[in-house]
Design a protein around this motif. Sequence first.
Motif, PDB file in Angstrom:
ATOM      1  N   LEU A 137       0.814  -1.223   0.000  1.00 53.19           N
ATOM      2  CA  LEU A 137       0.000   0.000   0.000  1.00 53.19           C
ATOM      3  C   LEU A 137       0.841   1.264   0.000  1.00 53.19           C
ATOM      4  O   LEU A 137       0.299   2.375   0.004  1.00 53.19           O
ATOM      5  N   THR A 138       2.162   1.117  -0.004  1.00 56.44           N
ATOM      6  CA  THR A 138       3.037   2.302   0.073  1.00 56.44           C
ATOM      7  C   THR A 138       2.805   3.252  -1.086  1.00 56.44           C
ATOM      8  O   THR A 138       2.712   4.473  -0.902  1.00 56.44           O
ATOM      9  N   GLU A 139       2.706   2.726  -2.291  1.00 59.60           N
ATOM     10  CA  GLU A 139       2.579   3.590  -3.467  1.00 59.60           C
ATOM     11  C   GLU A 139       1.282   4.406  -3.459  1.00 59.60           C
ATOM     12  O   GLU A 139       1.331   5.635  -3.602  1.00 59.60           O
ATOM     13  N   PRO A 140       0.107   3.799  -3.263  1.00 54.83           N
ATOM     14  CA  PRO A 140      -1.099   4.641  -3.234  1.00 54.83           C
ATOM     15  C   PRO A 140      -1.115   5.619  -2.068  1.00 54.83           C
ATOM     16  O   PRO A 140      -1.631   6.732  -2.196  1.00 54.83           O
ATOM     17  N   LEU A 141      -0.534   5.231  -0.936  1.00 49.05           N
ATOM     18  CA  LEU A 141      -0.468   6.170   0.188  1.00 49.05           C
ATOM     19  C   LEU A 141       0.464   7.328  -0.148  1.00 49.05           C
ATOM     20  O   LEU A 141       0.183   8.480   0.236  1.00 49.05           O
ATOM     21  N   ALA A 142       1.526   7.071  -0.887  1.00 51.97           N
ATOM     22  CA  ALA A 142       2.421   8.153  -1.313  1.00 51.97           C
ATOM     23  C   ALA A 142       1.694   9.132  -2.231  1.00 51.97           C
ATOM     24  O   ALA A 142       1.895  10.355  -2.148  1.00 51.97           O
ATOM     25  N   VAL A 143       0.829   8.626  -3.112  1.00 51.54           N
ATOM     26  CA  VAL A 143       0.010   9.492  -3.975  1.00 51.54           C
ATOM     27  C   VAL A 143      -0.835  10.432  -3.119  1.00 51.54           C
ATOM     28  O   VAL A 143      -0.934  11.639  -3.380  1.00 51.54           O
ATOM     29  N   VAL A 144      -1.436   9.867  -2.086  1.00 51.62           N
ATOM     30  CA  VAL A 144      -2.292  10.629  -1.181  1.00 51.62           C
ATOM     31  C   VAL A 144      -1.499  11.694  -0.433  1.00 51.62           C
ATOM     32  O   VAL A 144      -1.929  12.855  -0.313  1.00 51.62           O
ATOM     33  N   LEU A 145      -0.341  11.330   0.073  1.00 49.61           N
ATOM     34  CA  LEU A 145       0.476  12.279   0.833  1.00 49.61           C
ATOM     35  C   LEU A 145       0.955  13.418  -0.054  1.00 49.61           C
ATOM     36  O   LEU A 145       1.032  14.575   0.383  1.00 49.61           O
ATOM     37  N   HIS A 146       1.269  13.118  -1.309  1.00 50.49           N
ATOM     38  CA  HIS A 146       1.668  14.193  -2.232  1.00 50.49           C
ATOM     39  C   HIS A 146       0.503  15.145  -2.484  1.00 50.49           C
ATOM     40  O   HIS A 146       0.690  16.366  -2.523  1.00 50.49           O
ATOM     41  N   ALA A 147      -0.706  14.591  -2.631  1.00 48.17           N
ATOM     42  CA  ALA A 147      -1.877  15.444  -2.835  1.00 48.17           C
ATOM     43  C   ALA A 147      -2.108  16.360  -1.640  1.00 48.17           C
ATOM     44  O   ALA A 147      -2.422  17.548  -1.790  1.00 48.17           O
ATOM     45  N   ILE A 148      -1.934  15.828  -0.438  1.00 49.12           N
ATOM     46  CA  ILE A 148      -2.097  16.649   0.768  1.00 49.12           C
ATOM     47  C   ILE A 148      -1.027  17.725   0.824  1.00 49.12           C
ATOM     48  O   ILE A 148      -1.303  18.886   1.173  1.00 49.12           O
ATOM     49  N   ASN A 149       0.197  17.373   0.469  1.00 46.10           N
ATOM     50  CA  ASN A 149       1.263  18.382   0.432  1.00 46.10           C
ATOM     51  C   ASN A 149       0.952  19.473  -0.584  1.00 46.10           C
ATOM     52  O   ASN A 149       1.228  20.658  -0.347  1.00 46.10           O
ATOM     53  N   ARG A 150       0.379  19.091  -1.712  1.00 46.32           N
ATOM     54  CA  ARG A 150       0.010  20.079  -2.723  1.00 46.32           C
ATOM     55  C   ARG A 150      -1.097  21.009  -2.210  1.00 46.32           C
ATOM     56  O   ARG A 150      -1.141  22.192  -2.561  1.00 46.32           O
ATOM     57  N   ALA A 151      -1.981  20.479  -1.382  1.00 48.03           N
ATOM     58  CA  ALA A 151      -3.093  21.293  -0.871  1.00 48.03           C
ATOM     59  C   ALA A 151      -2.640  22.310   0.166  1.00 48.03           C
ATOM     60  O   ALA A 151      -3.324  23.307   0.395  1.00 48.03           O
ATOM     61  N   GLY A 152      -1.512  22.077   0.818  1.00 47.52           N
ATOM     62  CA  GLY A 152      -1.002  23.026   1.806  1.00 47.52           C
ATOM     63  C   GLY A 152      -1.446  22.678   3.217  1.00 47.52           C
ATOM     64  O   GLY A 152      -1.906  21.567   3.484  1.00 47.52           O
ATOM     65  N   PRO A 153      -1.317  23.620   4.155  1.00 46.27           N
ATOM     66  CA  PRO A 153      -1.645  23.354   5.567  1.00 46.27           C
ATOM     67  C   PRO A 153      -3.053  22.775   5.707  1.00 46.27           C
ATOM     68  O   PRO A 153      -4.015  23.294   5.139  1.00 46.27           O
ATOM     69  N   ILE A 154      -3.165  21.717   6.481  1.00 47.19           N
ATOM     70  CA  ILE A 154      -4.429  20.994   6.555  1.00 47.19           C
ATOM     71  C   ILE A 154      -4.989  20.923   7.965  1.00 47.19           C
ATOM     72  O   ILE A 154      -6.187  20.676   8.156  1.00 47.19           O
TER      73      ILE A 154
END
Length: 326
Positions: A137-154
Amino acid sequence: MDDRVVAPLDRGEVRLEMAWGGICGSDLHFYRDGGVGASIVRNPMVLGHELSGIVCEIADDVEGFKPGDPVAIHPARLCGECLECRNGRNNLCRNVRFLGSAALNPHCDGGFRRYMTVQQGQLRHLPAGLDLEAAALTEPLAVVLHAINRAGPIEGRSVLVQGAGPIGVLLVAALRLKNAGRIVATDLNELPLEIATGMGATEAWNTASSFPEEEFDVVFEATGVAAALASAITRTRRGGVLAQVGIFAPGPVSAPLSLIVSREIDFRGCWRFDAEFDEALALLAEHKQQLTGLVTHKFDLPDCLEAFHAASDRKTASKVLLRLNA
Protein backbone atom coordinates in the motif's frame (compact mmCIF):
# COMPACT_ATOMS: atom_id res chain seq x y z
CA MET A 1 0.50 -16.90 -18.27
CA ASP A 2 3.53 -15.49 -20.13
CA ASP A 3 7.05 -16.87 -19.56
CA ARG A 4 9.90 -14.40 -20.01
CA VAL A 5 13.69 -14.82 -20.16
CA VAL A 6 15.53 -13.82 -16.97
CA ALA A 7 18.52 -11.73 -18.10
CA PRO A 8 21.80 -11.51 -16.14
CA LEU A 9 21.95 -8.57 -13.71
CA ASP A 10 23.54 -5.35 -14.92
CA ARG A 11 25.32 -2.81 -12.70
CA GLY A 12 23.18 -1.50 -9.83
CA GLU A 13 20.43 -4.03 -10.40
CA VAL A 14 18.60 -6.22 -7.91
CA ARG A 15 16.45 -9.24 -8.65
CA LEU A 16 13.36 -9.68 -6.51
CA GLU A 17 10.98 -12.47 -5.74
CA MET A 18 7.71 -10.58 -5.75
CA ALA A 19 5.44 -10.78 -2.70
CA TRP A 20 2.30 -8.61 -2.97
CA GLY A 21 0.79 -6.25 -5.52
CA GLY A 22 -2.21 -3.94 -5.32
CA ILE A 23 -4.55 -3.48 -8.29
CA CYS A 24 -4.78 0.22 -9.12
CA GLY A 25 -7.44 2.03 -11.12
CA SER A 26 -4.90 2.54 -13.90
CA ASP A 27 -4.30 -1.23 -14.04
CA LEU A 28 -8.05 -1.68 -14.52
CA HIS A 29 -8.12 0.88 -17.34
CA PHE A 30 -5.16 -0.73 -19.11
CA TYR A 31 -6.84 -4.13 -18.79
CA ARG A 32 -10.39 -3.11 -19.73
CA ASP A 33 -9.84 -0.18 -22.09
CA GLY A 34 -6.32 -0.70 -23.46
CA GLY A 35 -5.09 2.61 -22.10
CA VAL A 36 -5.18 5.38 -19.52
CA GLY A 37 -5.57 8.87 -20.92
CA ALA A 38 -2.95 9.30 -23.63
CA SER A 39 -1.07 6.14 -22.54
CA ILE A 40 -2.19 3.48 -25.02
CA VAL A 41 -1.07 -0.15 -24.82
CA ARG A 42 0.62 -0.95 -28.12
CA ASN A 43 2.48 -4.12 -27.13
CA PRO A 44 2.07 -6.83 -24.48
CA MET A 45 2.82 -5.35 -21.05
CA VAL A 46 2.98 -6.64 -17.48
CA LEU A 47 0.82 -4.54 -15.15
CA GLY A 48 1.42 -3.61 -11.51
CA HIS A 49 3.16 -0.76 -9.66
CA GLU A 50 1.91 -1.11 -6.05
CA LEU A 51 4.48 -3.68 -5.00
CA SER A 52 6.55 -5.41 -2.37
CA GLY A 53 9.08 -8.23 -2.64
CA ILE A 54 12.11 -10.03 -1.28
CA VAL A 55 15.65 -9.56 -2.56
CA CYS A 56 16.92 -12.80 -4.09
CA GLU A 57 19.99 -11.68 -6.10
CA ILE A 58 22.15 -8.54 -6.30
CA ALA A 59 24.70 -7.26 -8.81
CA ASP A 60 28.32 -7.20 -7.66
CA ASP A 61 28.34 -3.43 -7.11
CA VAL A 62 25.12 -3.27 -5.04
CA GLU A 63 25.53 -2.26 -1.41
CA GLY A 64 23.00 -1.99 1.39
CA PHE A 65 20.82 -4.89 0.25
CA LYS A 66 21.27 -8.65 0.52
CA PRO A 67 19.26 -11.73 -0.40
CA GLY A 68 16.34 -12.21 1.96
CA ASP A 69 15.71 -8.49 2.58
CA PRO A 70 12.00 -7.55 2.42
CA VAL A 71 11.50 -4.36 0.41
CA ALA A 72 8.96 -1.93 -0.97
CA ILE A 73 9.48 -0.88 -4.58
CA HIS A 74 9.38 2.73 -5.77
CA PRO A 75 7.90 2.37 -9.27
CA ALA A 76 9.61 5.39 -10.87
CA ARG A 77 13.02 5.27 -12.55
CA LEU A 78 13.93 8.90 -13.25
CA CYS A 79 16.04 10.24 -16.10
CA GLY A 80 17.82 12.76 -13.84
CA GLU A 81 18.48 15.01 -16.83
CA CYS A 82 15.25 16.79 -17.83
CA LEU A 83 14.40 20.29 -16.60
CA GLU A 84 11.98 18.92 -14.02
CA CYS A 85 14.54 16.53 -12.54
CA ARG A 86 17.16 19.27 -12.42
CA ASN A 87 14.69 21.53 -10.60
CA GLY A 88 13.83 18.89 -8.00
CA ARG A 89 10.35 18.13 -9.41
CA ASN A 90 11.09 14.44 -9.74
CA ASN A 91 7.44 13.40 -9.87
CA LEU A 92 7.15 15.38 -13.11
CA CYS A 93 10.12 13.76 -14.88
CA ARG A 94 9.16 13.75 -18.53
CA ASN A 95 11.25 10.68 -19.36
CA VAL A 96 10.35 8.57 -16.32
CA ARG A 97 10.15 4.81 -16.69
CA PHE A 98 7.20 3.96 -14.43
CA LEU A 99 6.44 0.33 -13.69
CA GLY A 100 3.37 -0.99 -15.47
CA SER A 101 2.99 2.09 -17.68
CA ALA A 102 2.40 2.43 -21.43
CA ALA A 103 3.31 6.14 -21.47
CA LEU A 104 6.46 5.39 -23.47
CA ASN A 105 7.17 2.82 -26.15
CA PRO A 106 8.66 0.33 -25.48
CA HIS A 107 6.43 0.07 -22.43
CA CYS A 108 7.74 -0.43 -18.91
CA ASP A 109 6.69 -3.80 -17.52
CA GLY A 110 5.24 -3.84 -14.02
CA GLY A 111 5.46 -6.28 -11.16
CA PHE A 112 2.50 -8.66 -11.37
CA ARG A 113 4.86 -11.63 -11.82
CA ARG A 114 7.00 -13.98 -9.80
CA TYR A 115 10.38 -12.28 -10.33
CA MET A 116 11.42 -8.78 -11.37
CA THR A 117 14.66 -6.82 -11.78
CA VAL A 118 14.89 -3.16 -10.72
CA GLN A 119 17.52 -0.56 -9.96
CA GLN A 120 18.86 -0.51 -6.40
CA GLY A 121 17.68 3.09 -6.01
CA GLN A 122 14.06 1.97 -6.41
CA LEU A 123 14.15 -0.21 -3.29
CA ARG A 124 13.32 0.70 0.29
CA HIS A 125 13.93 -1.46 3.35
CA LEU A 126 10.76 -2.10 5.33
CA PRO A 127 10.60 -0.34 8.71
CA ALA A 128 10.43 -2.57 11.79
CA GLY A 129 6.97 -4.00 12.23
CA LEU A 130 5.81 -3.50 8.63
CA ASP A 131 5.00 -6.70 6.74
CA LEU A 132 5.17 -7.28 2.99
CA GLU A 133 1.40 -7.34 2.57
CA ALA A 134 0.87 -3.89 4.09
CA ALA A 135 3.94 -2.58 2.26
CA ALA A 136 2.08 -3.03 -1.05
CA LEU A 137 0.00 0.00 0.00
CA THR A 138 3.04 2.30 0.07
CA GLU A 139 2.58 3.59 -3.47
CA PRO A 140 -1.10 4.64 -3.23
CA LEU A 141 -0.47 6.17 0.19
CA ALA A 142 2.42 8.15 -1.31
CA VAL A 143 0.01 9.49 -3.97
CA VAL A 144 -2.29 10.63 -1.18
CA LEU A 145 0.48 12.28 0.83
CA HIS A 146 1.67 14.19 -2.23
CA ALA A 147 -1.88 15.44 -2.84
CA ILE A 148 -2.10 16.65 0.77
CA ASN A 149 1.26 18.38 0.43
CA ARG A 150 0.01 20.08 -2.72
CA ALA A 151 -3.09 21.29 -0.87
CA GLY A 152 -1.00 23.03 1.81
CA PRO A 153 -1.65 23.35 5.57
CA ILE A 154 -4.43 20.99 6.55
CA GLU A 155 -4.62 20.97 10.35
CA GLY A 156 -8.02 22.04 11.64
CA ARG A 157 -9.40 22.79 8.18
CA SER A 158 -12.69 21.54 6.77
CA VAL A 159 -12.15 19.06 3.95
CA LEU A 160 -14.33 17.43 1.30
CA VAL A 161 -13.09 14.25 -0.41
CA GLN A 162 -15.09 13.56 -3.59
CA GLY A 163 -14.84 9.87 -4.42
CA ALA A 164 -14.24 7.17 -1.81
CA GLY A 165 -12.33 4.70 -3.94
CA PRO A 166 -8.99 3.38 -2.64
CA ILE A 167 -7.28 6.75 -3.08
CA GLY A 168 -10.22 8.62 -1.55
CA VAL A 169 -10.38 6.50 1.59
CA LEU A 170 -6.59 6.64 2.01
CA LEU A 171 -6.95 10.42 1.74
CA VAL A 172 -9.48 10.31 4.56
CA ALA A 173 -7.17 8.23 6.76
CA ALA A 174 -4.12 10.41 6.08
CA LEU A 175 -6.12 13.60 6.67
CA ARG A 176 -7.24 12.23 10.02
CA LEU A 177 -3.63 11.42 10.96
CA LYS A 178 -2.64 14.96 9.97
CA ASN A 179 -5.34 16.47 12.21
CA ALA A 180 -7.67 17.89 9.62
CA GLY A 181 -10.92 19.24 11.08
CA ARG A 182 -14.21 18.09 9.56
CA ILE A 183 -13.62 15.41 6.90
CA VAL A 184 -16.57 14.70 4.59
CA ALA A 185 -16.41 11.84 2.06
CA THR A 186 -18.83 11.45 -0.84
CA ASP A 187 -19.48 8.60 -3.25
CA LEU A 188 -22.26 6.94 -5.22
CA ASN A 189 -21.89 3.57 -3.47
CA GLU A 190 -22.41 2.50 0.12
CA LEU A 191 -19.40 0.20 0.62
CA PRO A 192 -16.80 2.91 -0.10
CA LEU A 193 -18.62 5.23 2.31
CA GLU A 194 -18.63 2.58 5.03
CA ILE A 195 -14.88 2.14 4.56
CA ALA A 196 -14.32 5.92 4.59
CA THR A 197 -16.20 6.17 7.89
CA GLY A 198 -14.11 3.39 9.37
CA MET A 199 -10.93 5.15 8.25
CA GLY A 200 -11.78 8.46 9.87
CA ALA A 201 -14.39 10.42 7.91
CA THR A 202 -16.51 12.71 10.05
CA GLU A 203 -19.42 12.28 7.64
CA ALA A 204 -20.13 10.15 4.58
CA TRP A 205 -22.68 11.22 1.97
CA ASN A 206 -24.14 9.10 -0.82
CA THR A 207 -24.46 11.63 -3.64
CA ALA A 208 -26.97 9.46 -5.45
CA SER A 209 -29.52 10.96 -3.06
CA SER A 210 -27.97 13.96 -1.26
CA PHE A 211 -24.94 16.22 -1.11
CA PRO A 212 -23.48 18.57 1.52
CA GLU A 213 -24.52 22.09 0.55
CA GLU A 214 -21.84 24.07 2.40
CA GLU A 215 -18.38 25.11 1.20
CA PHE A 216 -15.07 23.66 2.42
CA ASP A 217 -11.58 25.03 3.02
CA VAL A 218 -10.05 22.25 0.93
CA VAL A 219 -11.62 19.94 -1.63
CA PHE A 220 -9.93 16.82 -3.01
CA GLU A 221 -11.55 15.74 -6.28
CA ALA A 222 -10.65 12.03 -6.39
CA THR A 223 -13.13 10.65 -8.92
CA GLY A 224 -11.60 11.77 -12.21
CA VAL A 225 -15.16 12.03 -13.55
CA ALA A 226 -15.57 15.18 -15.63
CA ALA A 227 -19.09 15.87 -14.34
CA ALA A 228 -17.79 15.92 -10.76
CA LEU A 229 -15.50 18.90 -11.32
CA ALA A 230 -18.37 21.40 -11.30
CA SER A 231 -19.54 20.29 -7.85
CA ALA A 232 -15.95 20.32 -6.56
CA ILE A 233 -15.53 23.94 -7.64
CA THR A 234 -18.91 24.91 -6.21
CA ARG A 235 -18.07 23.35 -2.84
CA THR A 236 -14.69 25.13 -2.52
CA ARG A 237 -14.93 28.27 -0.39
CA ARG A 238 -13.59 31.69 -1.37
CA GLY A 239 -9.83 31.61 -1.08
CA GLY A 240 -9.89 27.83 -0.72
CA VAL A 241 -7.92 25.06 -2.42
CA LEU A 242 -9.18 22.51 -4.91
CA ALA A 243 -6.73 19.61 -5.32
CA GLN A 244 -7.36 17.52 -8.43
CA VAL A 245 -6.29 13.96 -7.69
CA GLY A 246 -8.50 11.94 -10.04
CA ILE A 247 -7.30 11.73 -13.65
CA PHE A 248 -9.71 12.91 -16.33
CA ALA A 249 -9.99 11.29 -19.73
CA PRO A 250 -8.30 13.24 -22.55
CA GLY A 251 -10.22 16.14 -24.01
CA PRO A 252 -12.10 19.23 -22.79
CA VAL A 253 -13.90 19.24 -19.45
CA SER A 254 -16.83 21.55 -18.86
CA ALA A 255 -16.74 23.41 -15.53
CA PRO A 256 -17.78 26.78 -14.00
CA LEU A 257 -14.30 28.30 -14.25
CA SER A 258 -15.66 31.76 -13.49
CA LEU A 259 -15.94 30.64 -9.85
CA ILE A 260 -12.23 29.87 -9.76
CA VAL A 261 -11.64 33.51 -10.70
CA SER A 262 -14.29 35.21 -8.57
CA ARG A 263 -13.54 33.10 -5.48
CA GLU A 264 -9.77 33.07 -6.02
CA ILE A 265 -9.75 29.30 -5.72
CA ASP A 266 -6.35 27.67 -6.03
CA PHE A 267 -6.84 24.77 -8.47
CA ARG A 268 -3.86 22.44 -8.04
CA GLY A 269 -3.06 19.35 -10.02
CA CYS A 270 -1.60 16.39 -8.10
CA TRP A 271 0.62 13.96 -9.99
CA ARG A 272 2.17 10.88 -8.41
CA PHE A 273 4.75 11.53 -5.66
CA ASP A 274 8.45 11.80 -4.82
CA ALA A 275 9.87 11.75 -1.28
CA GLU A 276 6.37 11.02 0.01
CA PHE A 277 7.11 7.35 -0.72
CA ASP A 278 9.42 7.21 2.31
CA GLU A 279 6.90 9.07 4.48
CA ALA A 280 4.25 6.55 3.42
CA LEU A 281 6.43 3.64 4.56
CA ALA A 282 6.94 5.25 7.95
CA LEU A 283 3.23 5.98 8.39
CA LEU A 284 2.27 2.43 7.44
CA ALA A 285 4.66 1.06 10.04
CA GLU A 286 3.26 3.34 12.74
CA HIS A 287 -0.44 3.27 11.83
CA LYS A 288 -0.89 -0.03 10.01
CA GLN A 289 -4.31 -0.79 11.47
CA GLN A 290 -5.78 2.56 10.45
CA LEU A 291 -4.27 2.56 6.96
CA THR A 292 -5.05 -0.98 5.82
CA GLY A 293 -8.81 -0.93 6.35
CA LEU A 294 -9.45 -0.49 2.63
CA VAL A 295 -8.25 -4.00 1.70
CA THR A 296 -11.34 -6.07 0.89
CA HIS A 297 -10.01 -8.94 -1.25
CA LYS A 298 -6.84 -11.02 -1.68
CA PHE A 299 -6.15 -13.37 -4.57
CA ASP A 300 -3.28 -15.59 -5.67
CA LEU A 301 -1.52 -14.59 -8.89
CA PRO A 302 -2.97 -17.49 -10.93
CA ASP A 303 -6.40 -16.09 -10.09
CA CYS A 304 -5.57 -12.64 -11.45
CA LEU A 305 -8.54 -12.51 -13.85
CA GLU A 306 -10.92 -13.13 -10.96
CA ALA A 307 -9.05 -10.45 -8.99
CA PHE A 308 -9.46 -7.89 -11.77
CA HIS A 309 -13.14 -8.74 -12.06
CA ALA A 310 -13.58 -8.20 -8.31
CA ALA A 311 -11.64 -4.93 -8.34
CA SER A 312 -13.89 -3.59 -11.09
CA ASP A 313 -16.99 -3.77 -8.89
CA ARG A 314 -16.93 -0.75 -6.58
CA LYS A 315 -20.13 -1.88 -4.89
CA THR A 316 -18.38 -4.90 -3.39
CA ALA A 317 -14.63 -4.13 -3.41
CA SER A 318 -12.12 -1.45 -2.56
CA LYS A 319 -8.43 -2.36 -2.63
CA VAL A 320 -7.71 -5.80 -4.10
CA LEU A 321 -4.31 -7.41 -3.46
CA LEU A 322 -2.51 -10.10 -5.44
CA ARG A 323 -0.29 -12.63 -3.65
CA LEU A 324 2.47 -12.80 -6.26
CA ASN A 325 4.54 -15.69 -4.90
CA ALA A 326 1.66 -18.18 -4.86
